[in-house]
Design a protein around this motif. Structure first.
Motif, mmCIF file in Angstrom:
data_model
loop_
_atom_site.group_PDB
_atom_site.id
_atom_site.type_symbol
_atom_site.label_atom_id
_atom_site.label_comp_id
_atom_site.label_asym_id
_atom_site.label_seq_id
_atom_site.Cartn_x
_atom_site.Cartn_y
_atom_site.Cartn_z
ATOM 1 N N ARG A 62 1.002 -1.207 0.042
ATOM 2 C CA ARG A 62 0.057 -0.085 -0.123
ATOM 3 C C ARG A 62 0.680 1.276 0.019
ATOM 4 N NH1 ARG A 62 -4.392 1.899 4.385
ATOM 5 N NH2 ARG A 62 -2.336 3.166 5.041
ATOM 6 N N ASP A 64 0.963 5.275 0.444
ATOM 7 C CA ASP A 64 0.389 6.569 0.480
ATOM 8 C C ASP A 64 1.169 7.673 0.238
ATOM 9 O OD1 ASP A 64 -1.995 5.943 2.671
ATOM 10 O OD2 ASP A 64 -0.628 4.371 2.815
ATOM 11 N N ILE A 66 1.760 12.217 0.660
ATOM 12 C CA ILE A 66 1.435 13.405 1.413
ATOM 13 C C ILE A 66 2.005 14.360 0.564
ATOM 14 C CG2 ILE A 66 1.854 14.641 3.512
ATOM 15 C CD1 ILE A 66 2.087 11.468 4.622
ATOM 16 N N ILE A 119 6.088 13.410 0.378
ATOM 17 C CA ILE A 119 6.308 12.336 0.842
ATOM 18 C C ILE A 119 5.483 11.099 0.444
ATOM 19 C CG2 ILE A 119 6.337 11.267 3.336
ATOM 20 C CD1 ILE A 119 6.354 14.473 4.316
ATOM 21 N N THR A 121 5.302 6.977 1.719
ATOM 22 C CA THR A 121 5.238 5.797 2.583
ATOM 23 C C THR A 121 4.851 4.664 1.752
ATOM 24 O OG1 THR A 121 3.116 5.696 3.865
ATOM 25 C CG2 THR A 121 5.083 7.242 4.591
ATOM 26 N N ARG A 129 5.750 -0.258 7.935
ATOM 27 C CA ARG A 129 5.559 1.030 7.098
ATOM 28 C C ARG A 129 6.673 1.394 7.097
ATOM 29 N NH1 ARG A 129 0.260 4.618 7.243
ATOM 30 N NH2 ARG A 129 0.932 6.304 6.155
ATOM 31 N N PHE A 130 7.145 2.208 5.918
ATOM 32 C CA PHE A 130 8.591 2.572 5.532
ATOM 33 C C PHE A 130 8.531 4.177 4.732
ATOM 34 C CE2 PHE A 130 8.796 -1.907 5.806
ATOM 35 C CZ PHE A 130 10.251 -2.193 6.324
ATOM 36 N N VAL A 131 9.363 4.802 4.861
ATOM 37 C CA VAL A 131 9.396 6.014 3.816
ATOM 38 C C VAL A 131 9.845 5.428 2.672
ATOM 39 C CG1 VAL A 131 10.432 8.144 3.466
ATOM 40 C CG2 VAL A 131 9.688 7.715 5.843
ATOM 41 N N LEU B 301 5.897 13.807 11.550
ATOM 42 C CA LEU B 301 4.620 14.113 10.890
ATOM 43 C C LEU B 301 3.857 12.836 10.988
ATOM 44 C CD1 LEU B 301 3.255 15.259 8.085
ATOM 45 C CD2 LEU B 301 4.566 13.918 6.736
ATOM 46 N N LEU B 303 1.380 10.180 10.171
ATOM 47 C CA LEU B 303 0.908 9.551 8.864
ATOM 48 C C LEU B 303 -0.565 8.725 9.229
ATOM 49 C CD1 LEU B 303 4.309 7.834 7.933
ATOM 50 C CD2 LEU B 303 3.204 9.836 6.935
ATOM 51 N N ALA B 304 -0.491 8.177 10.338
ATOM 52 C CA ALA B 304 -1.796 7.175 10.723
ATOM 53 C C ALA B 304 -1.939 7.162 11.922
ATOM 54 C CB ALA B 304 -1.638 5.785 10.099
ATOM 55 N N ASP B 307 -3.946 2.948 12.422
ATOM 56 C CA ASP B 307 -4.199 2.439 11.139
ATOM 57 C C ASP B 307 -5.051 3.249 10.129
ATOM 58 O OD1 ASP B 307 -2.414 0.465 11.526
ATOM 59 O OD2 ASP B 307 -3.759 -1.039 12.027
ATOM 60 N N SER B 309 -5.147 6.404 7.796
ATOM 61 C CA SER B 309 -4.343 7.514 7.301
ATOM 62 C C SER B 309 -4.690 8.739 7.634
ATOM 63 C CB SER B 309 -3.875 7.058 5.816
ATOM 64 O OG SER B 309 -3.080 6.000 5.524
ATOM 65 N N PHE B 332 1.517 6.261 13.535
ATOM 66 C CA PHE B 332 2.762 5.941 12.735
ATOM 67 C C PHE B 332 3.051 7.521 12.364
ATOM 68 C CE2 PHE B 332 1.180 1.793 11.111
ATOM 69 C CZ PHE B 332 2.765 1.117 11.329
ATOM 70 N N LYS B 334 6.234 9.681 10.442
ATOM 71 C CA LYS B 334 7.651 10.010 9.956
ATOM 72 C C LYS B 334 8.663 10.733 10.599
ATOM 73 C CE LYS B 334 9.525 11.881 5.470
ATOM 74 N NZ LYS B 334 10.371 13.039 6.408
ATOM 75 N N VAL B 339 10.165 5.637 9.362
ATOM 76 C CA VAL B 339 8.804 5.481 9.940
ATOM 77 C C VAL B 339 8.664 4.978 11.279
ATOM 78 C CG1 VAL B 339 6.300 4.766 9.730
ATOM 79 C CG2 VAL B 339 7.588 5.569 7.694
#
Lengths: 391, 350
Positions: A62, A64, A66, A119, A121, A129-131, B301, B303-304, B307, B309, B332, B334, B339
């Motif tokens: 997935r 996402d 920003i 951004i 992810t 979850r990762f950048v 920042l 992010l979620a 879970d 977003s 979550f 950043k 993350v």
């Protein structure tokens, strides 16, 4: 298996009075048995579809994003003026990608990054979850390559492409509607080697909800990655107006391999042009005019002119691909990027001449003035016959 | 359509009568080249007589037709809310072509459903108390009248596809947020076409699994969503139509105040400098606050949240405001190129 019992029981219950009355009337009995097995088959198909999805699901990512702006599209209006057109408005929801290597490369559709997000992810199927960094974009196949910093990732099993046939099952999967597991669509392969040979076509639904996601076979193996591309549009969202229409495309994984190798260097893939204007239209089937694509005009100091090609030459080979008709030339060019040096063979008065040329981006080549008397094939893809003036 | 099999919910006398017809038809068709045995015959035979075509008075360019599902033997029809219902006349046409004046008896402003009544008895219908619990990959048939293709005594159109997924709907209708934000069945059958709303989504055995909802655009994809309200949601309305209250939107000022209170309790302040898009950067984290102890830092920042977003400061407020008090909270965030997962034992008091 136990799940199926109530189904059969339920049908049997409905059948009971019918069978009593019929008392051995064989034709009607057979008809209903056929209906039962057809219903049972549909139940089994669900299990098959789910198994296919489960097999590839660990490799579906997935994405996402920003930030970023809305794209506007510059188009030529009928009068030839450049105008800013209302374009498809990109939404804020998640999009889909596919893990490509164990060390964190992700292939997806460039449609998902039209907004130039600040951004990005990537969330794996297990919730990590990762950048992600956008490594490069492919402006021809509408792909984007992302990278996350991790290891030991699963990669999708590949479907054998040589066995791919229209009519065989094909499924698409995507996370765009925010479902916890990928949303599935089932259809068949509708065509092969579409979009200049890059894509398989499917009637499984494709849309912003699954662009960048996989097209898979019934075994859960990757056939390709869904992109919006349809028709001859070249921008990153071209084809989105065909979403959910039953006409969808996915870049097949043979091309994905080739393009991944180029994109991982970090340079965008731009269409390479030869700097030529070719003859109008395609040769009709059965036309016995000479093979190859005739060069009508050449761009001043363009790749073809630099390589010594001349007007009236017929291109018969490009980068090892035989060229008989314009489609062959387009297909060969679709696998080549600007900056690549390739071999070309032309037929000049019956003699075969070979040369090397370096493809360039369209905006690096001087425009060719179309001959005023004869409109070029490119600007009139569907020539409309003009009636001769009556004397 | 001369072939009609016994309807499960018909009175038994009628059923027996129809069985004889059925027998005759089956024997005839079997000896005369074999009956059709498509995989969805049964589902279609059940669905088509239970779906009605609806016609209302038009308003301007608005489509004044739709589909409806019979949910009782005495002529109760559930359909999706549309402008078709606002006119003075409303007619329901059954599969056999008979046409009845329909009366609007209840609305569900949250699910955007409506309940109609026609004055007929002994009709075939779907039992909404039965839920067959479809899953992703299950074949489904949509039975509805998109583009009012079927007219007169023609049965409604059917189209096959699968259940794509279950998800919570996030959509808008025209410029406004769509009121229903609960679970929906996504399908790959295109059911967002005009006139399909109110039609039935049935499984391969002919069980009603959902009612096609009003055409809406997903806020996640900006595309028309092909969805149906699950039969359980339909039942909530149909079984107690008078109990359904309009879900009034809470006062936005009070909502915002509640969210601010949460942020204060957690010990964080968002960098909210205005502008159209406001990414939820953390401006400050109060020392020794819950957020600080959990590891949240300035410049993170978000992010979620649990879970879901979040893309803007407003998303954060909405998410926090919706949280039950004293429930665990996970974020979550950043931070530079990482993350980071931040977990708090409690989201604070309400």
């Amino acid at each position: 298996m136990t799940r199926n019992r109530p189904v059969v029981d339920g049908i049997r219950w409905q059948l009971l009075p019918l069978l009593l009355i019929l008392a051995g009337s064989a034709p009607a009995g057979r008809a209903d048995e056929a209906a039962i097995s057809a219903t049972a088959l549909r139940t089994h198909q669900r299990q098959v579809f789910q198994a296919a999805l489960e097999r590839i699901a660990p490799t579906i990512v997935r994405i996402d994003t920003i930030g970023g702006a809305q794209a506007v599209r510059e188009i030529q209006d009928r009068g030839g003026d450049t105008v800013v057109a209302a374009t498809f408005r990109q939404a804020d929801g998640p999009t889909t990608g596919v893990l490509w290597t164990r060390d964190g490369y992700i292939l997806t559709s460039s449609f998902n990054f039209v907004r130039q997000p600040a951004i990005i992810t990537a969330t794996l199927a297990d919730g990590k979850r990762f950048v992600a960094h956008l490594v490069a974009r492919d402006r021809v196949a509408q792909l984007a390559l992302l990278k996350i910093e991790t290891e030991d990732l699963p990669t999708p099993p590949r479907a054998p492409l040589e066995g791919l046939r229209p009519g065989q099952w094909a499924l698409t999967a995507g996370l765009g509607y925010g479902s916890a597991k990928p949303a599935l669509s089932v259809g068949v392969i509708s065509g092969l080697r579409r979009n200049e040979g890059l894509c398989a076509q499917t009637d499984a639904k494709t849309s912003p909800a699954n662009y960048g996601g996989p097209l898979l076979d019934i075994e859960g193996r990757l056939i390709g990655i869904c992109i919006p591309k349809a028709g001859r549009g070249t921008d990153e969202i071209a084809g989105v107006e065909w979403y959910d229409s039953g006409i969808g495309f996915a870049v097949t994984h043979d091309h994905l391999n080739q393009r991944f190798e180029a994109l991982r260097s970090g340079t965008d893939w731009h269409a390479g042009v030869l700097g030529i204007l070719t003859s109008k239209g395609d040769r009709a089937v059965g036309d016995d005019s000479p093979s190859g694509v005739r060069i009508e005009r050449l761009a001043e100091d363009g790749p073809a002119m630099d390589a010594g090609l001349e007007a009236a030459d017929r291109i018969v080979e490009l980068d090892g691909h035989a060229v008989d008709r314009p489609l062959d030339l387009r297909r060969a060019l679709a696998t080549l990027a600007a900056g690549q040096t390739v071999s070309v063979a032309v037929d000049r008065d019956g003699k075969r001449i070979r040369a090397e040329l370096t493809l360039r981006r369209a905006d690096e080549v001087k425009p060719i003035e179309p001959p005023t008397s004869q409109p070029s094939g490119r600007s009139q893809p569907f020539p409309i016959p003009v009636p001769e003036p009556q004397p | 359509m001369s072939v009609e099999r016994p309807a499960i919910t018909r009175p038994s006398a009628l059923r027996a009568w129809r069985l004889f017809i059925c027998l005759a038809v089956l024997s005839n068709s079997a000896s005369g080249g074999g009956p059709a045995t498509g995989p969805f015959d049964r589902a279609i035979e059940i669905a088509r007589p239970r779906v009605v075509k609806l016609y209302g008075a038009g308003m301007g360019r608005q489509k004044a037709y739709g589909s409806g599902v019979l949910v009782s033997p005495d002529g109760r029809i559930v359909t999706a809310t549309s402008l078709m219902l606002e006119g003075r006349s409303l007619r329901a046409v059954l599969a056999d072509g008979s046409s009845y004046a329909a009366e609007l008896i209840a609305r569900d402003p949250y699910r955007q459903l409506a309940l109609l009544k026609i004055d007929v008895r002994d009709l075939p219908y779907f039992d909404v108390t039965r839920d067959s619990h479809v899953r992703t990959g299950d074949w489904v048939i949509a039975a509805a009248n998109p583009f009012k293709v079927a007219s007169g005594r023609e049965p409604v159109s059917v189209a096959a596809g699968i259940i794509a997924a279950r998800t919570r709907l996030a959509a808008r209708h025209r410029r406004q947020d769509f009121s229903y934000d609960g679970e929906v069945l996504l399908t790959d059958v295109v059911v967002s076409a005009p006139g399909a709303a109110g039609g039935a989504l049935v499984d391969a055995r002919g069980n009603l699994v959902g009612v096609i909802g009003r055409p809406v655009v997903s806020t996640r994809t900006n595309t028309w969503v092909n969805y149906a309200l699950p039969v359980a949601e339909v039942a909530t309305f149909v079984l107690a139509p008078d109990a359904v209250e309009a879900r009034t939107r809470p006062d936005p000022t009070a909502e915002r105040a509640a969210a601010e209170k949460r942020l204060l309790q957690l010990g964080l302040r968002l960098l909210d400098v205005g502008g159209r898009v406001r990414p939820p950067y953390v401006e400050r984290v109060r020392a020794a606050s819950a957020a600080h102890t959990a590891g949240l830092r300035a410049n993170d920042l978000i992010l979620a949240i649990n879970d879901e977003s979040v893309a803007t400061c407003n998303d954060v407020r909405t998410a926090l405001q919706a949280l039950e008090p004293q429930t665990p909270l996970s974020l979550f965030v950043k931070r530079a190129d990482d993350v980071v997962l931040i977990e708090l034992a409690s989201a604070g008091e309400s």
